[in-house]
Design a protein around this motif. Structure first.
Motif, short mmCIF file in Angstrom:
data_model
loop_
_atom_site.label_atom_id
_atom_site.label_comp_id
_atom_site.label_asym_id
_atom_site.label_seq_id
_atom_site.Cartn_x
_atom_site.Cartn_y
_atom_site.Cartn_z
N SER C 47 32.04 11.11 -32.29
CA SER C 47 32.28 12.06 -32.73
C SER C 47 32.66 13.02 -31.77
CB SER C 47 31.79 12.60 -34.35
OG SER C 47 30.79 13.16 -33.11
N LEU C 48 32.52 12.99 -30.46
CA LEU C 48 32.63 13.55 -29.76
C LEU C 48 33.69 12.87 -29.22
CD1 LEU C 48 29.58 14.46 -27.33
CD2 LEU C 48 31.22 16.11 -27.73
N SER C 54 43.83 15.35 -32.54
CA SER C 54 44.23 16.01 -33.80
C SER C 54 44.91 15.31 -34.81
CB SER C 54 44.95 17.23 -33.00
OG SER C 54 45.29 17.78 -34.37
N SER C 55 44.19 15.49 -36.20
CA SER C 55 44.87 14.22 -36.66
C SER C 55 45.43 14.95 -37.67
CB SER C 55 43.84 13.25 -36.98
OG SER C 55 42.51 14.10 -37.62
N ARG C 56 46.34 13.72 -38.64
CA ARG C 56 46.61 14.64 -40.19
C ARG C 56 46.20 12.65 -41.13
NH1 ARG C 56 52.17 17.47 -40.05
NH2 ARG C 56 50.79 19.58 -40.17
N GLY C 57 45.56 12.52 -41.04
CA GLY C 57 44.15 11.40 -41.48
C GLY C 57 44.45 10.69 -41.06
N GLY C 64 43.14 16.14 -26.17
CA GLY C 64 42.05 16.86 -25.11
C GLY C 64 41.16 17.56 -25.59
N LEU C 65 41.42 19.10 -24.41
CA LEU C 65 40.91 19.88 -24.86
C LEU C 65 41.21 20.66 -25.80
CD1 LEU C 65 38.60 21.11 -21.88
CD2 LEU C 65 37.80 19.93 -23.73
N THR C 287 34.86 19.19 -33.87
CA THR C 287 34.63 20.40 -32.21
C THR C 287 34.43 20.88 -32.56
OG1 THR C 287 37.18 19.66 -32.24
CG2 THR C 287 36.53 21.47 -30.97
N ILE C 288 34.18 21.51 -34.37
CA ILE C 288 33.93 22.37 -35.11
C ILE C 288 32.40 22.43 -34.93
CG2 ILE C 288 32.72 24.14 -36.73
CD1 ILE C 288 36.60 23.96 -37.09
#
Lengths: 272, 424, 311
Positions: C47-48, C54-57, C64-65, C287-288
């Motif tokens: 998960s890191l 960034s994803s949409r499904g 990156g960051l 990320t969160i």
């Protein structure tokens, strides 16, 4: 002086009784709810009604409650056995075979407690699928075999175990596993009981992960069942209350029967 | 051997599509279906299952019941993991979410454009499951909205049923004030945290949170602006009974504390649950907004069935849906009577269950009326981000209602939040 | 590997060597480490990596960051962070103090029915999330039992909008959390108190210390490790707070906000929504999640420091 301390005692009792009533009342209401109809429950009726038999009949007629209950028992008990064995062994290794490297591993293990489960769900699910464990109780049990909290808990309790006993056993020629299995473990009954309650409680009440791993109806556990029942557009609250009671009962029974061990077990672990 | 069998199956399928079926192939296999409401779509599916198994006794069908949020969570987890297992053959998806799944997981659902005659379904339902001219679902229940009202209470305030037809929200509020004054009852149970009414109002104008290109349209969206004003008017007018969550809301009309409820037709089951109010209810069309393009017909909620592309028994799944939800008129009568499920399959709507007067609603032919209104619902493409938009708008609603911010500030704030939320 | 006598006490067995010591050491922890590496470490690393996308499904884009930058502009996240911290700052101390108070009272041998009180007050801890959220939601409805009771004893004149008003919604969740977890923490304190010899209190009494002084000078300092333990577990629990907000905030029929005006939106709920309710963006959600990890680490560190320096 006498009057003042009497007054003080009264305040203490009032406080305790209030806390007790607040803590227990929802349970009372749950029991009352099992005997009332959905409409009465929403209206907030707090006296017993006469709907218990119809509610129960509907619950058992519409759903295979026995099967679901058995699933929960099976998963919780097998998880419990595995967790107790693996966690207590690990803690034993960390505590009685301390070394710098293992201490580092221990710290890393503790740190994983901070990662929220939601972040791990998707990779974890991929694993389950790769091992062909989807929709199996094995998959559910396997992933929760090692509990970080229990490792910590056991290790804390071992701290107060006199090391001389182990030494003496070794002198007598006992093997390491026999020392663990027939000397240390039996002496820590209360710790195991407390850990068992904790373990049973978490796996019995577990919701999010079983939801994802278990897919078909005949694998379902109690919590999944109650939740789907309670989330209908128009829930039959009388039936829901019965399901809730059935799902809570084992926990209450286990806690009542083992609570003295539980307190003693925790007492052992918090000794410094 | 296996290959041969599948060739034969495919062949048969082609033949049956052409409509020149010679031999009926015996269907075999197991279908798993996910759905969520034990009092609504679960029994509906169970009925479909019973009917289908009578014709195809060798098909095994398992209906898995779970909470709606759980269906979505599982679907997302499994689809996102890219796993080849773990999906059902058929899954129920809420209409607002349809485009999200179709676009986020390309190829995950079966294209049914050719398999099913979509002309027989309500137009607005097929629109929301269409992507690049292909249609992916089998429309199920309609959430056609209506004004459900208590005949007795409104009569006490001096209103006849006709007075409730063809009205605007503002007129409704005036009616509510009179009801409150004459009877002391609230007009509506109303949850200011629930954006459902905004969606009803929006769809009545054919608008949505997004424009045709799928970009957010918040600040200069007349429908949303009107809707916000009406939320505030409702809160300020004193004609509502404030509720929180489903139970309180249902209780508000079951207890007889409120005189009406405006929502999707799936509420009928809950209204009828209070048997003592039989004969006291009536149904009128939804109020419209004070805008030119607003009509008295709209929708809230509703859901449809989708077949997953990885299903091992895809043909059986298609056949199952085709023979039940896309053909069986009698089936629709049964579920209408049993669960109050108003399907969007048009040929079923002149059946006996639709045309029968309902004594609970004072003899009104409720379902015939609702079916007629359903055909008039303006089609809307719900887009990808209905819940993000709803959340952004409802997050600013409390401040707007309390008068801490004005409409433009509120909507601008919501727009910024939404933009950020849907960034990729 | 040479002699390391400090780490390996000579237990007196002739055949006992360092390598044997380590072999047994690793063996005992091996099962747990294996399971944890597979079902904890692998997902954490995975998960890191995910957090850089960034994803949409299924559709992904490497950023990156970028996700971390996006966080700072994300108002919803900031609101969730604020809500979570409010829960942490208000609820955790109240609950722990209450638990400590009850434990102290129940540790007094003059109090009758101690077992009964203890059992009753602990009981909420055995209920499941589904059970207790269903019960509480009904009790705290506008016309629910709680309002009815408060109206009857004339404590309030109009019903409290428990789950309707942003402020009260938070209070309701705090009450529920306190109900569920006070007894649980109390058991730990009670256990700790049993390890404190009675003579200490007797001596203090002879010296003329009153109840408060005994509490502040004996109970609290001696319980410090346990208080620290409960504080840290509560911190972890509160920062991952998920069950209560989602289940209490069934905002009407179709609402997507969590509680009125998102007043109950916590970070964990936001993560869940980003994965399952909204267009799924697993990378951003991951990320969160790591932000939570960082915050928990900082808070735990601070708590350790506070506990250490008062010594």
């Amino acid at each position: 002086m006498k009057v003042k301390s009497y007054f003080f005692r009264c305040v203490q009792y009032v406080f305790l009784v209030t806390a007790f009533v607040l803590a227990v009342f929802p349970f009372y209401w749950m029991v009352v709810g099992t005997t009332n109809s959905a409409v009465d429950i929403i209206k907030g009726k707090i006296t017993f009604g006469d709907q218990l038999i119809p509610n129960l009949k509907k619950l058992f007629a519409d759903y295979d409650v026995g099967r679901i209950f058995w699933n929960s028992c099976k998963v919780s008990i097998l998880t419990l056995i595995g967790q107790l064995l693996i966690s207590s062994m690990a803690a034993y290794g960390f505590e009685f075979f301390a070394s710098k490297a293992r201490e580092r591993v221990y710290r890393a293990v503790l740190l994983t407690m901070m990662v929220p489960f939601a972040a791990l769900m998707i990779p974890l699910f991929r694993l389950i699928v790769r091992f062909h464990l989807l929709d199996t109780h094995t998959g559910l049990i396997l992933t929760s075999l090692a509990s970080v909290f229990l490792i910590f808990f056991f290790r804390q309790s071992y701290k107060s175990f006199p090391k001389e006993i182990i030494q003496a056993a070794r002198v007598d020629g006992a093997g390491e596993f026999r020392i663990f299995w027939s000397i240390v473990a039996p002496a820590m009954k209360a710790t195991y009981a407390a850990a068992a309650i904790y373990s049973f409680m978490t796996s019995w009440n577990n919701y999010m992960w079983p939801l994802i791993v278990l897919q078909s109806n005949n694998q379902k556990t109690m919590q999944l069942f109650v939740s789907s029942l309670a989330s209908a557009y128009f829930p039959e609250y009388g039936v829901v209350m019965n399901a809730i009671l059935i799902s809570t009962l084992p926990m209450i029974v286990i806690f009542f029967s083992l609570q003295n061990y539980f307190v003693r077990g925790i007492t052992g672990s918090v000794k410094q | 051997m296996k290959r041969l069998l599948s060739l034969v199956l495919v062949g048969l399928l082609c033949v049956s599509i052409l409509g020149t079926v010679g031999i009926a192939a015996e269907k075999k296999g197991k279908l798993t279906i996910w759905a969520w409401d034990p009092n609504f779509n679960i029994p509906v599916m169970a009925e479909a299952k019973a009917r289908y198994q009578k014709l195809n006794p060798k098909v095994e069908i398992e209906i898995v019941e779970m909470a709606k949020a759980d269906v979505e969570q599982r679907l997302n987890t499994v689809l996102a993991s890219g796993a080849r297992e773990g999906l059902p053959d058929i899954v129920l998806i809420e209409d607002y979410n349809a485009q999200k799944y179709l676009q986020a997981y390309p190829g995950a659902f079966v294209d049914l454009t050719k398999a099913i005659n979509f002309k027989e379904f309500a137009a607005y339902k097929t629109e929301l499951m269409t992507l690049n001219r292909k249609i992916y679902g089998v429309p199920f229940d309609s959430g056609v909205s209506a004004l459900f009202y208590r005949r007795d209470i409104l009569a006490e305030a001096g209103y006849k049923p006709e007075d409730l037809y063809n009205i605007t929200w503002d007129q409704l509020i005036e009616i509510g004030k009179k009801v409150k004054a004459k009877t002391g009852k609230a007009l509506l149970g109303f949850d200011p945290a629930d954006g459902g009414l905004i969606r009803i109002m929006m769809q009545s104008t054919g608008e949505w949170y997004f424009d045709e290109q799928g970009n957010p349209k918040i600040v200069n969206n007349e429908a949303i602006r009107e809707a916000f004003k009406i939320y505030k008017k409702l809160m300020d007018s004193g004609i509502i009974k404030q509720t929180s969550g489903w139970n309180e809301w249902v209780a508000s009309f079951n207890n007889g504390d409120s005189a009406a409820v405006i929502t999707g037709c799936w509420i009928i089951g809950s209204i009828k649950a209070e048997k003592s109010q039989s004969g006291l209810w009536g149904v009128a069309p939804t109020p419209r907004l004070n805008l030119k393009n607003s009509v008295n017909y709209s929708n809230l909620g509703g859901s449809s069935w989708y077949i997953t592309a990885r299903s091992r028994n895809r043909q059986v799944a298609e056949d199952f849906m085709k023979t039940t939800f896309a053909a069986d008129r009698d089936f629709y009568q049964k579920i209408l009577v049993g669960q109050g499920a108003l399907g969007s399959y048009l040929p079923a709507q002149d059946g006996p269950a639709f045309t029968e007067p309902d004594p609970f609603f004072g003899g009104q032919k409720v379902f015939a009326d609702l079916a007629a209104w359903m055909r008039e619902i303006p089609p809307v493409n719900y887009g990808l981000f209905t819940y993000e938009a709803d959340s952004a708008l409802m997050a600013v609603m409390p401040d707007y209602i309390a008068g801490r911010i004005d409409l433009d500030t509120a909507l601008q704030r919501a727009a910024v939040q939404l933009e950020n939320q849907i960034a990729f | 590997m040479t002699e390391k006598p400090i780490k390996m006490p000579n237990y007196g067995r002739p055949r006992w060597t360092l390598s044997r010591y380590h072999r047994y050491g690793w063996f005992f922890i091996s099962f747990a480490v294996l399971v944890l590496a597979l079902f904890m470490l692998y997902p954490i690393i995975s998960s890191l990596i995910m957090s850089t996308y960034s994803s949409r499904g299924m559709i992904q884009r490497f950023v990156g960051l970028g996700n971390y930058q996006r966080l700072l502009k994300d108002r919803v996240f900031l609101q969730a962070l604020k809500n979570t911290l409010i829960f942490f700052i208000v609820q955790v101390p109240i609950m722990l103090l209450l638990a400590l108070l009850i434990a102290t009272l129940l540790n007094n041998k003059d109090i009758k029915f101690r077992g009964l009180f203890r059992t009753g007050i602990f009981l909420p801890a055995v209920t499941s999330l589904v059970t207790y959220s269903t019960l509480f939601k009904m009790m705290f409805s506008l016309e629910g039992l709680v309002n009815k009771f408060l109206l009857n004893i004339k404590l309030i004149s109009t019903p409290i909008p428990w789950l309707v008003d942003p402020f009260w919604a938070k209070i309701t969740v705090m009450i529920a959390m306190t109900w569920r977890w006070t007894g649980y923490n109390m058991i730990f304190y009670l256990s700790g108190l049993q390890n404190i010899p009675d003579e200490l209190y007797e001596a203090a009494k002879i010296d003329g210390a009153n109840a408060y002084q005994q509490f502040a000078r004996i109970t609290v300092p001696l319980l410090k490790p346990i208080i620290l333990f409960t504080a840290i577990t509560s911190t972890i629990g509160t920062l991952q707070l998920f069950d209560e907000p989602t289940n209490f905030a069934s905002g009407g029929v179709t609402a997507a906000t969590i509680g009125p005006g998102n007043s109950l939106l916590t970070i964990a709920v936001y993560i869940y929504n980003l994965c399952f309710k909204y267009m799924p963006n697993f990378g951003y959600a991951a990320t969160i999640a790591y932000v939570i990890v960082i915050i928990v680490a900082i808070l735990s560190f601070v708590q350790f420091k506070l506990a250490g320096e008062r010594r």
